[in-house]
Design an enzyme around this catalytic site. Structure first.
Site, PDB file in Angstrom:
ATOM      1  CD  GLU A 265      -1.898   2.318   1.274  1.00 39.50           C
ATOM      2  OE1 GLU A 265      -1.746   3.041   0.260  1.00 39.50           O
ATOM      3  OE2 GLU A 265      -1.822   2.752   2.421  1.00 39.50           O
TER       4      GLU A 265
ATOM      5  CB  CYS B 128      -1.492   7.371   1.397  1.00 41.24           C
ATOM      6  SG  CYS B 128      -2.923   6.451   2.001  1.00 41.24           S
TER       7      CYS B 128
END
Length: 476
Positions: free
Chosen positions: A249, A283
């Protein structure tokens, strides 16, 4: 605040004395002052964690899901009991504004409890009829697994990745970043209270040497990494020779598209809130703002007014809406990007400086105009409060700009045309997308495309992300 077992480390499901007397400083991002010192985990502690995980795997993986669930549910309950302390420590050592932390921690709790509920009904074992007869298909644990989590939501990653991996039968070594040393003790205290069997779970807040050792260890069967793309590629290289499983991720450079017909009363507050969330250290932050040319100036003016209204200060103050960056190196990196962007032709519409009245690692929310999509500042993930405004003429142009990135994590569009919004959402190459908002659903599931990684967290896909499939052909 008291730190449980502050002179020990949580290795192999138990509090133990560290192998070394090395210490690590914890400093406040708000004041830069020393908060306290804690044991610094070393490679020797990591080796003990891997040895314990390897020894415990077969027995943990062989337990019925109901028995693993009983232990992991106690862990989740322990985390729920510590939510207020988690929020306070997150503000204290990593600078997460308390009001944002409360929302994110509440979401994390919902996610780990949803994973616990889903685990009891998930198809861990199913029988399928084939032309060769009946086949039993089983989801099993992979083996000793390293979970490397990021400072901007470690408990969110417990919910999305670690708790599902434990439920699936994996033994886990969790490597927290230095910015979460204090939080690590709360997580470990909840794990100790849950009474995991020996070896099943270790939690270490270490430095890069510990990460590198764990990722390269021959007895580590899988790595779940959350962090920057450059480090993620190094993780893949390290795991390649032994064909260890990897879930990544990684970073993002997500684009928020604002169509000419968008309701600016919705757009401006949503984008300001998005930019303010942990000073861009998220993010899925919308760091590229793609604005229809005919409303460009109006939106920029609204954003500047909104950013001026943010309240900068102590992240532990519930009224603070703009906090510090988590570490000095993040501040210096963001400043470097702003300096180079201006040299390349960008204009600072707002921010760009350290606030004169703050002594911590603060940078004003920085909005850049006159940016082209090929500039470094528009192509690289900064993970800080630097946001680029780029105009477009048509929605086709906007989609092309959004896709002109090596990343593909998130994205959004603001429009009053539902069909146009769906069309753009389906054409932008990102793992998650949002219409008329900025923050995606993390249980839908969540994950990226391109250099934003692969594998998924959340939902049934996340529950099975760290499993391997076995097919058993049954007797006729």
């Amino acid at each position: 605040m008291d730190v449980p077992h502050a002179d020990e480390l949580f290795v192999g499901s138990r509090w133990t004395a560290p192998w070394s007397d090395e210490r690590a400083d914890v400093r406040s991002p708000f004041t830069t002052r020393l908060i306290r010192t804690l044991p610094r985990p070393t490679v020797a502690d990591a080796e003990a964690a891997v040895a314990g995980a390897a020894a415990a795997f077969d027995a943990w993986n062989a337990l019925p899901i109901t028995e693993r669930h009983r232990v992991v549910a106690r862990f989740g309950a322990g985390l729920d009991k510590r939510i207020d302390d988690i929020n306070r420590l997150w503000a204290l050592e990593a600078g997460m504004p308390l009001r944002n932390g409360q929302d994110l921690t509440s979401s994390a709790s919902e996610l780990w409890n949803k994973a616990l509920d889903d685990a009891l009904t998930a198809p861990w074992v199913e029988t399928r009829d084939t032309w060769m007869g009946a086949v039993e298909v089983r989801h099993e644990g992979i083996g000793p697994t390293v979970g490397i989590v990021a400072f901007n939501g470690p408990h969110m990653q417990f919910a999305l990745a670690i708790i599902p991996a434990l439920l699936a039968g994996n033994t886990m070594i969790i490597k927290l970043p230095p910015e979460n040393r204090l939080l690590g003790y709360l997580f470990a205290d909840a794990a100790a209270e849950a009474e995991f069997p020996p070896g099943v779970l270790s939690i270490l807040a270490g430095d890069a040497d510990v990460s590198q050792y764990l990722v390269g260890h021959p007895d580590v069967a899988a790595v779940h990494f959350t962090g920057g793309t450059e480090v993620g590629t190094a993780v893949m290289h390290s795991c390649a020779d032994r064909v260890a499983n990897v879930v990544l991720e990684l970073g993002g450079k997500s684009a928020a598209i604002v169509a000419a017909d968008a309701d600016l009363n919705v757009v401006v507050p949503a984008l300001v809130d998005s930019m303010a969330l942990y000073s861009g250290q998220i993010c899925v932050a919308m760091t590229r703002l793609l604005l229809a040319r005919e409303i460009h100036d109006e939106v920029v003016a609204g954003l500047v007014a909104g950013l001026r209204g943010l309240r900068t200060g102590d992240p532990a103050d519930p009224d603070t809406t703009w906090g510090p960056l988590a570490a000095e190196r993040f501040l210096e990196r963001a400043e470097g990007y702003v300096e180079r962007a201006v040299a390349a032709g960008a204009t600072i519409a707002h921010g760009g400086n350290r606030p004169a009245d703050q002594e911590g690692w603060f940078l004003e929310p920085t909005l850049l105009t006159d940016v082209t999509n090929d500039m470094e500042v528009a192509q690289n993930e900064i993970f800080g409060p630097v946001f680029c405004v780029i105009p477009f003429d048509t929605l086709d142009d906007a989609v092309a700009l959004a896709n002109d990135s090596r990343y593909g994590l998130s994205g959004s569009i603001f429009t009053t045309d539902h069909e146009a919004g769906l069309d753009v959402a389906r054409r932008v190459r990102s793992g998650v997308f949002v219409i008329n908002a900025t923050f995606p659903c993390l249980a839908a599931p969540f994950g990226g495309m391109k250099q934003s990684g692969f594998g998924r967290e959340g939902g049934p896909e996340g529950l099975f992300a760290l499993t391997q499939l076995k097919a058993v052909t049954l007797p006729a």
